[in-house]
Design a protein around this motif. Structure first.
Motif, PDB file in Angstrom:
ATOM      1  N   ILE A   1       2.107  -3.207   1.506  1.00 28.02           N
ATOM      2  CA  ILE A   1       0.971  -4.033   1.919  1.00 28.02           C
ATOM      3  C   ILE A   1       1.138  -5.456   1.395  1.00 28.02           C
ATOM      4  O   ILE A   1       0.909  -6.436   2.116  1.00 28.02           O
ATOM      5  N   ASP A   2       1.550  -5.587   0.134  1.00 36.82           N
ATOM      6  CA  ASP A   2       1.784  -6.933  -0.423  1.00 36.82           C
ATOM      7  C   ASP A   2       2.836  -7.670   0.396  1.00 36.82           C
ATOM      8  O   ASP A   2       2.658  -8.847   0.740  1.00 36.82           O
ATOM      9  N   THR A   3       3.945  -6.964   0.697  1.00 33.21           N
ATOM     10  CA  THR A   3       5.011  -7.588   1.481  1.00 33.21           C
ATOM     11  C   THR A   3       4.487  -8.058   2.827  1.00 33.21           C
ATOM     12  O   THR A   3       4.744  -9.179   3.268  1.00 33.21           O
ATOM     13  N   VAL A   4       3.732  -7.179   3.498  1.00 31.17           N
ATOM     14  CA  VAL A   4       3.209  -7.519   4.821  1.00 31.17           C
ATOM     15  C   VAL A   4       2.319  -8.760   4.729  1.00 31.17           C
ATOM     16  O   VAL A   4       2.410  -9.669   5.557  1.00 31.17           O
ATOM     17  N   ASN A   5       1.456  -8.777   3.717  1.00 32.99           N
ATOM     18  CA  ASN A   5       0.546  -9.914   3.609  1.00 32.99           C
ATOM     19  C   ASN A   5       1.300 -11.216   3.403  1.00 32.99           C
ATOM     20  O   ASN A   5       0.950 -12.257   3.967  1.00 32.99           O
TER      21      ASN A   5
ATOM     22  N   SER B   1      -5.386  -4.305   3.310  1.00 29.25           N
ATOM     23  CA  SER B   1      -5.974  -4.023   2.002  1.00 29.25           C
ATOM     24  C   SER B   1      -5.823  -2.547   1.657  1.00 29.25           C
ATOM     25  O   SER B   1      -5.416  -1.737   2.477  1.00 29.25           O
ATOM     26  N   TRP B   2      -6.151  -2.263   0.430  1.00 27.78           N
ATOM     27  CA  TRP B   2      -6.037  -0.910  -0.084  1.00 27.78           C
ATOM     28  C   TRP B   2      -7.420  -0.511  -0.531  1.00 27.78           C
ATOM     29  O   TRP B   2      -7.902  -1.000  -1.541  1.00 27.78           O
ATOM     30  N   ALA B   3      -8.091   0.341   0.267  1.00 28.67           N
ATOM     31  CA  ALA B   3      -9.504   0.591   0.003  1.00 28.67           C
ATOM     32  C   ALA B   3      -9.773   2.073  -0.188  1.00 28.67           C
ATOM     33  O   ALA B   3      -9.068   2.906   0.367  1.00 28.67           O
ATOM     34  N   PRO B   4     -10.780   2.441  -0.964  1.00 26.30           N
ATOM     35  CA  PRO B   4     -11.094   3.856  -1.161  1.00 26.30           C
ATOM     36  C   PRO B   4     -11.487   4.486   0.172  1.00 26.30           C
ATOM     37  O   PRO B   4     -12.137   3.867   1.002  1.00 26.30           O
TER      38      PRO B   4
END
Lengths: 399, 629
Positions: free
Chosen positions: B167-171, B244-247
């Motif tokens: 996700i970080d890479t994609v962003n 994002s990384w969400a619950p």
């Protein structure tokens, strides 16, 4: 394709080399591990098959173990039962000897002591251990010896539940006999009914053990036979029906009634009574106790003699029943052993099949793998060589 | 006049020089990934009408442009996504397969060893060594189940970690693309074709396509909008939406991928991601891993449940009821975190281990009706009551009714493998014996005998079960049983079981009137192996889909291995497609050094010829000048 870029050229070459190298290493892994399936996904059905086969093999190995243990126990049981049979045969010999009219009280007492020794021996055999920490004939209460002796009285402390083992798929085989079944549940007398002379008889008549002429006609009731001085009055106790039989003029009197035949020998006195009762069960020990007591009684007069004769006839018949019973039990353990033979053989065959199947799926065919390795080696070399040839060609070499 | 010559020569010189520069640029970037080769487009200058005809004015550089096919590039983007997605999923599955692989140390062997220990116990029920061996084998087996369950859980945590990194890479990449969009629009607005920026943007989109499935739409101003294959926008003009990384509302223990669009967060599942490493990992985490965990859990729960049910029917060495051999597994059930009525709770227990299905479940409430969905195959059951009894499970909702639209998650088997544990530590508590015995007294006239006496499940209370009872035959085919509290009568058929007070008696043979059978507690029966025998025969018990329990592990392995194999084949196929697409792309826009070498020659010659024109122009001029002297 119309044109190929330099980048693609080199990349293609690299991929081919990497691919052949991968294949070569995979062949090498197979050969060095001896396994056809390196990871299960190489052959998923085969891997699952192998897993099932291993489970099956494990069960077969366990059945074999159970069969071995079953054989161990049954063999011991058979041995002991045959020794019991021998002891009973010796008892029969003593009893036959006791029928000798020439014997007096002393000789009979000596025979009674022999029978006592046989009783002790039988108790010892009945308390045999099973070689695995328990007793052969105690049922499930095999923490302690099942038969307890007190003089001539022997009590059974085991239980009637039999122990079974799984010797083949879903096949439970009985591997232990209960002492109850073996030594307690024996039919006395002639197997269907017992006869007896009253202790208070004064005449010189005795009754034999009787025989069954027609099993279907048996009533299951008890009977009394009273001698009223002139004839025998047979009363069926179930419904109080009476039959009168005249004594024969000379020789024994035979009474046939309701599928039974009993014979009375000698002259009865008025008021003498004989009884017939359904057999029920009597333990071998009780039978022996009865025999010992009978032999220890001194015979003073003809009446005592007559009573002795009646008891003697019954005891002899009871012991014969016991001998038959033990022979039957021995045959049962024999047939269990031969059933076991069958299971062992099938188990052996199935184990071989399973092992062969497992090997086909899991183990490597070395000949095939070795030739495959050579082929892949060649392919790899070809890839490397062709790459080095092509990569040397360039227009810049000529400018 | 010579000025005409001169200017033509100069234009030729310039054009040749530009062409040489372009060729040199190509050669320099021959191995640069993402570089599209450029060609110089020359056009003749417009001729002038002099002396009755058009005379050419030389050559001009029309454009330096990339040899580019949007179609081939897009095709390569998609092929890359698919290949990365399939490859990632295959790698993960391969790891799981290796976990299950070794036949000699795996679960299958441990299950076999357990059943063998039970069989050994049937041979010597009173032997402390045999009892200890049984407990050890049970502990070994549950230990293996724990190991594999724990490792699967670790894999899940590992996948989550990797997802966060992706996700970080994609962003980062989407921000890059947005920036490049802005710069490129500006350059195109000023009338230029910024070839290098265009290449950089293509390379960024290619990198993005490795992480997620993308589709692109070119705008008039030169910007490219990038969407996820599922349709959601990642880059629009100069602005990028972040992942994002969400619950996860449906699973408070786990988090999930989301896309921030404006103020909303859209959930991204495998379908929405459309491919790429994120797509592959999501599919593994959402579909494959739960399936494997549930299959393994079902095996563990069935084993535990069936073994416990049988063990409870036996008596231990002290004559006390057996109890559970394994700690019963508790399934997971919880309400979604976004439920309208947070007071409603849900619980699940396993009521019939033989009927378990390897699946998760969901309960939805709407319009007064509860709907239970089995997630593995989509089967549903709708009812108004708040308790479900299905597939061997009992699902109960409390503090009902929930709000309309509330959802509940039921995961009955996920933890069964990790939670498996042996509940007994004392060898005396192993229940090898049966609690009751039946015996035929010596006084019987008939020939009836006891074939078997067992206990029916669930086990009746001790006081009733072990109360001494007598069965008396009133005739050859009728009997009455009495235990001092109840009396029942019945007809006797040889071999037909008779149930009373929680035990089941099977008799054989022909009785006579007044014959009896005595039933009572098993006292002192240390050599009794009847319950152990039943435990040993559990291996043949059938699970809900007809597999025998002892083969249960093979089925789990077979499913997993097939899955991995098809993932491998898919990955190979997709890789091959990607290689073709990349080759096609390169066929058009890749640099071929030999081609460039020949062009080098070609333009070098033109340069030399053009220089000659200028030299000739000078000679002509000198000649004209000389004429004046």
């Amino acid at each position: 394709m119309a044109r190929i870029s330099t980048l693609m050229q080199y990349r293609f070459g690299e991929q081919q080399i990497a691919g052949r190298q991968r294949e070569l290493l995979s062949a090498q892994l197979q050969l060095s591990s001896g396994r056809r399936i390196a990871t299960p996904s190489d052959d998923p059905l085969g891997a699952a098959d192998a897993s099932t086969v291993r489970s099956g093999l494990s069960r077969l190995v366990q059945y074999k173990d159970n069969q071995g243990h079953a054989r161990f126990l049954l063999n011991q049981a058979e041995t002991v039962v045959s020794k019991l049979g021998e002891a009973v045969v010796e008892t029969q010999e003593r009893l036959v000897a006791a029928g000798n009219g020439a014997y007096g009280d002393q000789e009979r007492r000596a025979l009674a002591r022999d029978l006592q020794g046989l009783l002790d021996r039988i108790v010892g055999l009945a308390n045999s251990q099973d070689g695995a920490g328990g007793y052969l004939f105690a049922g499930t209460r095999d923490g302690a010896a099942p038969f307890v002796q007190n003089g001539n009285l022997v009590a059974f402390r085991g239980d009637g539940t039999s122990q079974r083992l799984e010797v083949a798929n879903d096949r439970l085989l009985q591997v232990k006999f209960s002492g109850d079944d073996l030594l307690l549940k024996i039919r006395p007398g002639n197997g269907s009914f017992v006869t007896a002379a009253d202790a208070g008889n004064t005449g010189a008549a005795s009754i034999d053990a009787g025989a069954v002429t027609s099993p279907a006609a048996l009533s299951g009731s008890a009977y009394t036979i009273d001698f009223d001085g002139a004839s025998y009055v047979v009363t069926r106790l179930a419904d109080s029906a009476q039959t009168v039989v005249a004594p024969s003029a000379s020789g024994p009197t035979t009474i046939e009634l309701d599928g039974m035949r009993v014979t009375l020998n000698g002259t009865a006195a008025a008021g003498d009574r004989f009884t017939i009762a359904p057999a029920g069960y009597q333990s071998l020990f009780d039978t022996l106790g009865q025999a010992i007591a009978m032999l220890q009684t001194p015979l003073a007069d003809a009446a005592a003699r007559a009573r002795f004769n009646s008891t003697y006839a019954n005891v002899l018949a009871s012991v014969e029943q016991a001998a038959d019973h033990l022979r039957l039990k021995r045959a049962e353990s024999g047939s269990a052993l031969s059933e076991l033979d069958g299971y062992e053989q099938v188990n052996e065959e199935r184990s071989l099949e399973h092992e062969a199947r497992r090997s086909t799926v899991e183990d490597l065919d070395y000949a095939q793998a070795a030739s495959e390795l050579t082929r892949r080696q060649t392919a790899f070399e070809a890839a490397i060589r062709s790459y080095s040839v092509v990569s040397k060609l360039s227009l810049f070499n000529y400018l | 006049m010579s000025s005409g010559l001169s200017s033509i020569g100069t234009s030729a010189l310039n054009a040749a020089y530009m062409a040489l520069r372009t060729v040199s640029n190509n050669i320099a970037n021959a191995n640069t990934p993402g570089y599209t080769r450029q060609i110089t487009v020359l056009r003749p200058e417009v001729g002038s009408f002099v002396g009755g005809s058009y005379i050419g004015q030389g050559v001009a550089v029309a454009d330096v442009r990339r040899v580019y096919s949007e179609f081939l590039t897009q095709q390569a983007h998609q092929a890359t996504s698919q290949a990365e997605g399939a490859g990632t999923r295959h790698t993960q599955l391969q790891q799981v397969t290796n976990l299950f692989a070794d036949p000699t140390t795996g679960i299958g062997t441990a299950v076999d060893t357990f059943f063998r220990a039970v069989q050994d116990l049937t041979q010597r029920p009173s032997d402390p060594a045999a009892r200890q061996a049984l407990l050890s084998a049970a502990r070994l087996m549950s230990g293996r189940f724990n190991d594999v369950g724990d490792r699967l859980q670790e894999m899940r945590i590992g996948v989550d970690r990797q997802l966060r990194l992706e996700i970080d890479t994609v962003n980062q990449t989407t921000k890059e693309i947005a920036d490049l969009n802005t710069k490129i629009s500006q350059a195109i607005g000023a009338g230029n074709t910024p070839n290098d920026l265009l290449d950089m943007r293509d390379a960024a989109i290619r990198r993005l396509s490795e992480s997620v499935g993308v589709s692109t739409v070119e705008q008039i101003d030169g910007a490219v909008n990038v969407f996820l294959s599922g349709g959601k926008p990642l880059v629009v003009g100069g602005s990028a939406n972040a992942l994002s990384w969400a619950p996860d509302p449906l699973d408070p223990k786990s988090a999930n991928v989301g896309l921030k669009v404006g103020t909303r967060v859209l959930p991204i599942d495998a379908a929405a991601a459309g491919g790429g490493r994120i797509g592959g990992m999501l599919q593994f985490r959402e579909v494959d891993l739960p399936e494997i965990e549930n299959q393994l859990g079902r095996l563990a729960a069935s084993l535990t449940g069936l073994a416990n049910a049988q063990h409870r029917l036996g008596d231990d060495r002290n004559g006390a009821p057996g109890g559970d051999l394994f700690t019963p597994t508790s399934g997971l059930a919880f309400p979604a975190s976004d439920n309208g009525n947070p007071a409603t709770s849900i619980a699940v227990t396993i009521s019939d281990p033989a009927k378990l299905v390897a699946s998760d479940y969901r309960v939805d409430y709407s319009g007064g009706q509860y709907r239970l969905t089995r997630l593995a195959d989509g089967a549903t059951w709708t009812q108004a009551a708040s308790t479900f009894s299905q597939d061997g499970l009992t699902i109960t909702l409390a503090s009902t009714p929930p709000a309309d639209g509330d959802r509940f998650v039921v995961q009955p088997l996920r933890n069964a493998s990790r939670d498996m544990a042996v509940a007994i530590h004392d060898i005396g508590r192993v229940a090898a014996a049966a609690p009751v015995v039946a015996s035929v007294p010596v006084g019987n006239a008939g020939a009836v005998r006891v074939e078997e006496i067992s206990v029916t499940s669930p086990r009746t209370a001790e006081a009733t079960l072990k109360r001494p009872a007598t069965l008396t035959f009133t005739g050859p085919s009728s009997y009455s049983i009495s235990d001092g509290v109840t009396t029942v009568s019945g007809t006797y058929t040889e071999g037909q079981p008779i149930d009373f007070n929680g035990w089941r008696l099977t008799l054989r043979g022909t009785p006579a009137a007044n014959d009896t059978v005595a039933i009572g507690a098993n006292v002192g029966g240390v050599g009794d192996n009847r319950n152990a025998l039943r435990l040993a025969q559990l291996g043949g018990a059938l699970l809900a889909d007809g597999t025998p329990l002892s083969n249960g592990f093979s089925v789990v392995v077979a499913t997993l291995d097939s899955k991995t194999r098809s993932a491998e084949l898919l990955s190979t196929a997709q890789s091959s497609i990607r290689d073709s697409a990349l080759a096609a792309e390169s066929e058009m826009g890749g640099v071929n050094l030999d081609e460039e070498a020949s062009r080098l020659m070609q333009y070098q010659q033109q340069y030399l010829a053009a220089a000659k024109i200028i030299a000739t122009a000078k000679v002509v001029f000198d000649e004209i000048l000389g004429m004046g002297r």
